[in-house]
Design an enzyme around this catalytic site. Sequence first.
Site: not given
Length: 371
Positions: A55, A57
């Site tokens: 993802h 992040e």
Amino acid sequence: MSAFSSKDEQYMRRAIELAKQGQFTTTPNPNVGCVIVNNNEVVGEGFHIRAGEPHAEVHALRMAKEKAVGATAYVTLEPCSHYGRTPPCAKGLIDAGISKVIAAMVDSNPQVAGKGLAMLETAGIETAYGLLESDARALNEGFFKRMEQGLPFVSCKLAASLDGKTALSNGESKWITSADARADVQQFRAQSCAIISGADTVLADNAKLNVREHFYPDLQSEPRQPIRVIFDSNNRLTPELALFSCESAIILVRTTPSAIEKISPWPHFVEEIVVEAKNGKVDCLALLNVLATRGVNRVWLEAGQTLSGVFHEEGLIDEYIVYLAPKILGEGSKGLFATKPLAQLSDAMALEFTHVQSIGVDLRIHARQAR
């Protein structure tokens, strides 16, 4: 919620721009961007590229490395808190030593829905949300509609002359709009999870209804093709059509089974699904429900006046995208929708124009139901 500074807004706008880079590849996941800032220095950036892969992040933390300790993370969507095909991002932010997380909005996915922010707060990380929320929501309209209503977001593509005609009375329609307009359509197809059309359109134009390869010149991996969903209740389509020359998923929608699996000439990527009937035709709402259960966030409806008319009359279209050409086709030509006549003008659906842009010699007009 909390007050945000101009710097906070600057970093979140950057995160939103990053998120947009995944708009052709992340489905069924949402587009998400992340910016990590330490002492007013951007130390990490990332966006979600493809479902099943890291993802936003994670990419940003990998770039930031040890500079993530004590930093602030700006994320366009609440960090996930559950184990899916990847570990929870909230845990990754905690383990990296992030001190504050600002999310543009809370995730409406029931698996998250505030749990990510709660996990961060339990770990002693300061959290805030609501910064540029409307911009962040616009990134993932289809995802949020599927999460909140169990339906995909439907955009209906239309191409017409200045007098609102889509074809001459003899059916000739190539081409009303310019090559620029037809090329512009590719971006919307590419952002969609599925393209819905009818057998009439496929047969009349021998259409492929795919995203043309030239649209993806910079992608390193094989481009994602939307599922092509074709209404064919009367079993009129045959394997030699151009539609089946492009090897990507096709769903033929019918109201009764046709034993397609017993017909050997059909390519392996063709599937038949049976959907309940409504007024003797495929129930469009029931089909959208089925597509939503398969993770379809956005639908691009590119069909003739009959199928488009059914979707319109049943209130299933979220956005109308009309390519308007500077031509007059005249009386007797075909219109945009085949719908029942209205008894009075007040019965007409109230729409509002949300965007107008010149595309070559044509106009592209976006309209939605008036608020």
